[in-house]
Design an enzyme around this catalytic site. Structure first.
Site, PDB file in Angstrom:
ATOM      1  N   ARG A 103       0.878  -1.183   0.000  1.00 51.36           N
ATOM      2  CA  ARG A 103       0.000   0.000   0.000  1.00 51.36           C
ATOM      3  C   ARG A 103       0.906   1.221   0.000  1.00 51.36           C
ATOM      4  NH1 ARG A 103      -5.280   1.534   3.532  1.00 51.36           N
ATOM      5  NH2 ARG A 103      -6.095   0.016   2.047  1.00 51.36           N
ATOM      6  N   HIS A 130      -7.496   0.674  -6.428  1.00 47.80           N
ATOM      7  CA  HIS A 130      -7.689  -0.153  -5.222  1.00 47.80           C
ATOM      8  C   HIS A 130      -8.425  -1.430  -5.670  1.00 47.80           C
ATOM      9  CE1 HIS A 130      -7.938  -1.226  -1.139  1.00 47.80           C
ATOM     10  NE2 HIS A 130      -8.803  -0.360  -0.669  1.00 47.80           N
ATOM     11  N   GLN A 133     -10.400  -3.914  -3.266  1.00 46.86           N
ATOM     12  CA  GLN A 133     -11.663  -3.361  -2.764  1.00 46.86           C
ATOM     13  C   GLN A 133     -12.802  -3.626  -3.742  1.00 46.86           C
ATOM     14  OE1 GLN A 133     -11.972  -1.366   0.268  1.00 46.86           O
ATOM     15  NE2 GLN A 133     -14.077  -2.001  -0.110  1.00 46.86           N
ATOM     16  N   ASP A 225     -17.294   7.203  -1.372  1.00 45.25           N
ATOM     17  CA  ASP A 225     -15.998   7.105  -0.693  1.00 45.25           C
ATOM     18  C   ASP A 225     -15.686   8.496  -0.129  1.00 45.25           C
ATOM     19  OD1 ASP A 225     -13.476   6.294   0.161  1.00 45.25           O
ATOM     20  OD2 ASP A 225     -12.561   6.357  -1.829  1.00 45.25           O
ATOM     21  N   CYS A 265     -16.474   1.950   0.778  1.00 44.10           N
ATOM     22  CA  CYS A 265     -15.316   1.082   1.038  1.00 44.10           C
ATOM     23  C   CYS A 265     -14.827   1.189   2.473  1.00 44.10           C
ATOM     24  CB  CYS A 265     -14.193   1.394   0.057  1.00 44.10           C
ATOM     25  SG  CYS A 265     -13.710   3.113   0.068  1.00 44.10           S
ATOM     26  N   ARG A 293     -14.022  -8.454   2.312  1.00 43.30           N
ATOM     27  CA  ARG A 293     -12.605  -8.230   2.006  1.00 43.30           C
ATOM     28  C   ARG A 293     -11.809  -9.464   2.407  1.00 43.30           C
ATOM     29  NH1 ARG A 293     -10.380  -3.155   1.714  1.00 43.30           N
ATOM     30  NH2 ARG A 293      -8.629  -4.296   0.858  1.00 43.30           N
TER      31      ARG A 293
HETATM   32  N1  NVA Z   1      -9.998   6.725  -1.480  1.00 46.76           N
HETATM   33  C1  NVA Z   1      -9.645   6.291  -0.148  1.00 46.76           C
HETATM   34  C2  NVA Z   1      -9.896   4.831   0.029  1.00 46.76           C
HETATM   35  C3  NVA Z   1      -9.577   4.298   1.394  1.00 46.76           C
HETATM   36  C4  NVA Z   1      -9.771   2.827   1.498  1.00 46.76           C
HETATM   37  C5  NVA Z   1      -8.197   6.636   0.112  1.00 46.76           C
HETATM   38  O1  NVA Z   1      -7.365   6.422  -0.779  1.00 46.76           O
HETATM   39  O2  NVA Z   1      -7.897   7.110   1.200  1.00 46.76           O
HETATM   40  N1   CP Z   2     -11.267  -0.013   2.565  1.00 45.51           N
HETATM   41  C1   CP Z   2     -10.001  -0.115   2.956  1.00 45.51           C
HETATM   42  O1   CP Z   2      -9.087  -0.395   2.178  1.00 45.51           O
HETATM   43  O2   CP Z   2      -9.821   0.071   4.290  1.00 45.51           O
HETATM   44  P1   CP Z   2      -8.427   0.282   5.012  1.00 45.51           P
HETATM   45  O3   CP Z   2      -7.854   1.575   4.493  1.00 45.51           O
HETATM   46  O4   CP Z   2      -8.758   0.358   6.486  1.00 45.51           O
HETATM   47  O5   CP Z   2      -7.529  -0.868   4.696  1.00 45.51           O
END
Ligand code: NVA
Ligand code: CP
Length: 312
Positions: A103, A130, A133, A225, A265, A293
């Protein structure tokens, strides 16, 4: 040849269907208390440059339930790209592990890691996409509605990483997707263009518009989101103003069908992109998606980390 999952472009329709079917099987087995240690002796390294709850817990617990082991490395631990180059981390981890989940911010960093690693690299979220997800979201839709092909999804809000993966997943799988975003926060033009091309094959209708009420009309699913993704926190004040008309609230739900379901998400910011009334209401399936998930992650791990794939 090792396989990566950096975006949903890396999987064929058939492979996605296999992953969803395997996730359903493992979910059933888990519920019935039937062990499935198919990744015994396998190890996964998890690199987090951004915070996470769902992704971390689902991959870590997923590896445990599959009989393997996950090593979690925060950015403070390895400082990939600073203490050590991305290619060297890729080379090094390939000597210890069977897979890497990453990540990070720049999608190119995940690509570079995958280029130098001789083991599968899974994208656990980048600024661009992502994919895990959206596989879980599609699995949840299938579970709830009995199908995903022909389902109409309205994505309301920021044209971000999650929206990009929706474009890739929906166009591939024949899901109709309308994205309603403010003009300056629409998804990237190249990703939209590619999705429109792919949609021609699958029959999905893809539209990018600005009016959330138009998007939710006739939708089976409303998806939203956060307005400011991880790394964009400094823009939150500006974004709060621009995105205010895009809040998923009771009023917007009125413009949809009585049976329309709501997804997110997570993490959610109640009172911003979604009201408490909606996310905690009876049409919300956000925690079903979050639970899934785990099941989908396990199917992804099985698919990538077992040399024999799903065949055995
Ligand atoms: N768009 C959000 C998704 C979090 C799971 C982010 O990147 O923070
Ligand atoms: N939806 C998601 O990816 O959650 P986290 O950022 O908590 O992993």
């Amino acid at each position: 040849m090792k396989r990566d999952l950096l975006t949903l472009d890396d999987l064929s329709v058939d492979e996605i269907e296999q992953i969803l079917a395997r996730a359903a099987l493992r979910k059933k087995e888990l519920r019935a208390g039937i062990p499935h240690p198919v990744l015994q002796g396998k190890t996964l390294g998890m690199i987090f440059k951004k915070p996470s709850s769902r992704t971390r817990v689902s991959f870590e617990v997923g590896m445990y339930q599959l009989g393997g082991y996950a090593v979690v490395l925060s950015h403070q631990d390895i400082r990939m790209g600073q203490r050590e180059s991305v290619p060297d981390i890729g080379r090094l981890f390939s000597r210890y592990l069977h897979g890497i989940m990453v990540r990070t911010f720049a999608h190119e960093e995940a690509e570079e890691l995958a280029q130098y690693a001789t083991i599968p690299v899974i994208n656990g979220l980048t600024d661009l996409t992502h994919p895990c997800q959206i596989l879980a979201a599609i699995f949840t839709i299938q579970e709830q509605l009995g199908r995903y092909r022909g389902v109409k999804v309205a994505y309301v809000g920021d044209g971000n990483n999650v929206a990009h993966s929706w474009l890739k997943g929906a166009s591939k799988l024949g899901i109709h997707l309308t994205i309603a975003s403010p003009p300056q926060y629409q998804p990237r033009a190249d990703i939209v263009k590619k999705a429109l091309e792919v949609a021609e094959q699958s029959g999905s209708q893809i539209e990018i518009i600005t009016d959330p009420r138009v998007a939710v009309k006739g939708a089976d699913i409303i998806y939203t989101d956060v307005w400011a993704s991880m790394g964009q926190e400094a823009e939150l004040e500006t974004r709060r103003q621009v995105f205010a008309p895009y809040q998923v609230n009771q009023d917007l739900l009125q413009a949809a069908k009585p049976e329309t379901l709501v997804m997110h998400c997570l993490p959610a910011h109640r009172g911003e992109e979604i009201t408490a009334e909606v996310i905690d209401g009876e049409r919300s399936i956000v925690f079903e998606e979050a639970e899934n998930r785990l099941h989908v992650q396990k199917a992804i791990l099985e698919f990538l980390l077992r040399p024999e794939g799903f065949a055995a």
